[in-house]
Design a protein around this motif. Structure first.
Motif, PDB file in Angstrom:
ATOM      1  N   UNK A 113       0.826  -1.195   0.000  1.00 30.38           N
ATOM      2  CA  UNK A 113       0.000   0.000   0.000  1.00 30.38           C
ATOM      3  C   UNK A 113       0.866   1.253   0.000  1.00 30.38           C
ATOM      4  N   UNK A 114       0.304   2.318  -0.546  1.00 26.03           N
ATOM      5  CA  UNK A 114       1.043   3.571  -0.667  1.00 26.03           C
ATOM      6  C   UNK A 114       0.457   4.621   0.269  1.00 26.03           C
ATOM      7  N   UNK A 115       1.286   5.567   0.717  1.00 27.40           N
ATOM      8  CA  UNK A 115       0.774   6.657   1.548  1.00 27.40           C
ATOM      9  C   UNK A 115      -0.242   7.484   0.770  1.00 27.40           C
ATOM     10  N   UNK A 116      -1.222   8.014   1.482  1.00 28.91           N
ATOM     11  CA  UNK A 116      -2.264   8.829   0.858  1.00 28.91           C
ATOM     12  C   UNK A 116      -2.241  10.216   1.499  1.00 28.91           C
ATOM     13  N   UNK A 117      -2.084  11.243   0.683  1.00 32.65           N
ATOM     14  CA  UNK A 117      -2.089  12.618   1.164  1.00 32.65           C
ATOM     15  C   UNK A 117      -3.321  13.326   0.613  1.00 32.65           C
ATOM     16  N   UNK A 118      -4.163  13.832   1.520  1.00 36.95           N
ATOM     17  CA  UNK A 118      -5.415  14.464   1.119  1.00 36.95           C
ATOM     18  C   UNK A 118      -5.594  15.790   1.839  1.00 36.95           C
ATOM     19  N   UNK A 119      -6.296  16.697   1.196  1.00 38.14           N
ATOM     20  CA  UNK A 119      -6.670  17.944   1.853  1.00 38.14           C
ATOM     21  C   UNK A 119      -7.892  17.677   2.736  1.00 38.14           C
ATOM     22  N   UNK A 120      -7.740  17.911   4.031  1.00 40.20           N
ATOM     23  CA  UNK A 120      -8.829  17.686   4.982  1.00 40.20           C
ATOM     24  C   UNK A 120      -9.254  19.040   5.542  1.00 40.20           C
ATOM     25  N   UNK A 121     -10.517  19.350   5.406  1.00 35.61           N
ATOM     26  CA  UNK A 121     -11.022  20.623   5.909  1.00 35.61           C
ATOM     27  C   UNK A 121     -11.057  20.609   7.430  1.00 35.61           C
ATOM     28  N   UNK A 122     -10.453  21.596   8.094  1.00 40.66           N
ATOM     29  CA  UNK A 122     -10.458  21.624   9.564  1.00 40.66           C
ATOM     30  C   UNK A 122     -11.867  21.823  10.123  1.00 40.66           C
ATOM     31  N   UNK A 123     -12.036  21.452  11.387  1.00 43.33           N
ATOM     32  CA  UNK A 123     -13.292  21.667  12.100  1.00 43.33           C
ATOM     33  C   UNK A 123     -13.079  22.789  13.109  1.00 43.33           C
ATOM     34  N   UNK A 124     -13.986  23.754  13.124  1.00 41.58           N
ATOM     35  CA  UNK A 124     -13.909  24.838  14.097  1.00 41.58           C
ATOM     36  C   UNK A 124     -14.618  24.447  15.385  1.00 41.58           C
ATOM     37  N   UNK A 125     -13.927  24.588  16.501  1.00 38.51           N
ATOM     38  CA  UNK A 125     -14.483  24.315  17.811  1.00 38.51           C
ATOM     39  C   UNK A 125     -14.200  25.501  18.734  1.00 38.51           C
ATOM     40  N   UNK A 126     -14.875  25.542  19.835  1.00 36.28           N
ATOM     41  CA  UNK A 126     -14.714  26.658  20.759  1.00 36.28           C
ATOM     42  C   UNK A 126     -13.254  26.777  21.195  1.00 36.28           C
TER      43      UNK A 126
END
Length: 308
Positions: free
Chosen positions: A116-129
């Motif tokens: 298997x190969x490494x996977x690099x993806x753009x992940x949208x951050x989550x805003x929390x208090x």
């Protein structure tokens, strides 16, 4: 020993065409030179064959089900060590890429050096208090899911202590948490996700496949994947929902392979500092909340049960 995770799963099924359609709708990649072989983004493989395919090992339950699971290991040294550990196990044989045997539950388990190969993806951050990471940008909305890898598998077992001992003593799996006298969550590595394998003993259910789980980017992709499967007329087993024991968000879809397929994300990451918990098995400990029957793609509301 260093088992990394699930490398490949081979199913024997009653309806190959239905399974290949399911895999495509689920978001797996179909291989151009093999119409019955599918992969995740990382390269973990799913293969489907007819029930009577003589290249498959004997089933551990009747009907459509998983027939062989291949675990990827870190390197050739790790593979050699595992071969030594399983050499006296039932059904042991060397294979072209490694070796295989049967676990105490009757499942054929194989081992090879992971490709298997490494996977690099753009992940949208989550805003929390107090922790604002996404600025001037909306969270994503997914029209479908694209599974990153095969995160875990769940088996019903006949002999829980013997099966747990095989994976821990022979293969170096770690206990993450336990349901007292009922089930155990196991992770392949000391530092890793909450579980790669879940063994469940039920009083009126013999050995077999419960479900296979696929990791996706975030909770938004869990929802998008589940809605897409509803659009393609595949029924929901349960979901969306959240497991408090692993913190994961989930959506389970009924599949023609003999076990459900799950989208999930946000599971706990554990290290050698983690102390396994001993919990009573209950709806509350297993599911913090869940939607029965899923969400309808057209109305975006809970699927209403059919009325006779």
């Amino acid at each position: 020993m260093s088992v990394i995770g699930i490398e490949k799963m081979e199913f024997g099924v009653e309806d190959v065409a239905a399974c290949t359609r399911f895999f495509k709708d689920f978001g797996l990649h179909a291989c151009a030179d093999n119409p019955t072989y599918f992969t995740t983004l990382s390269g973990a493989g799913i293969n489907v064959s007819p029930l009577d395919d003589n290249t498959l090992p004997a089933p551990f339950e009747s009907g459509s089900t998983l027939r062989r699971i291949t675990w990827g290991v870190e390197n050739t040294a790790s593979l050699a060590e595992i071969i030594t550990q399983i050499a006296q196990c039932d059904g042991f044989r060397l294979t072209e890429n490694g070796a295989e045997c049967r676990d105490p539950n009757g499942m054929t388990v194989a081992f090879c050096v992971s490709q298997q190969k490494p996977v690099s993806l753009d992940i949208s951050p989550i805003n929390q208090w107090g922790d604002i990471r996404r600025i001037d940008a909306p969270s994503p909305v997914y029209e479908k899911a694209t599974p990153i890898n095969i995160g875990h598998v769940v088996f019903f077992v006949d002999d829980l202590p013997a099966t747990e001992a095989f994976y821990c003593q022979k293969l170096g799996f770690q206990v993450s948490d336990r349901y007292i006298d009922r089930a155990v969550f196991l992770r392949a590595q000391i530092n890793g996700c909450h579980h790669n394998l879940f063994l469940l003993k039920l009083p009126h259910r013999g050995r077999g496949l419960n479900h296979v789980a696929f990791t996706v980017r975030d909770i938004h992709e869990v929802i998008g994947g589940g809605l897409a499967m509803n659009r393609h007329q595949w029924s929901t087993f349960i979901g969306p929902g959240r497991h408090p024991i692993s913190s994961a968000y989930f959506w389970y879809v009924n599949s023609p392979t003999g076990g459900a397929f799950e989208y999930y994300t946000n599971d706990d990451y554990l290290t050698e500092k983690w102390q396994p918990r001993e919990l009573e098995h209950s709806l509350v400990s297993f599911t913090e909340w869940a939607v029965e029957g899923g969400l309808d793609y057209d109305t975006r509301r809970q699927v209403k049960p059919n009325k006779e």
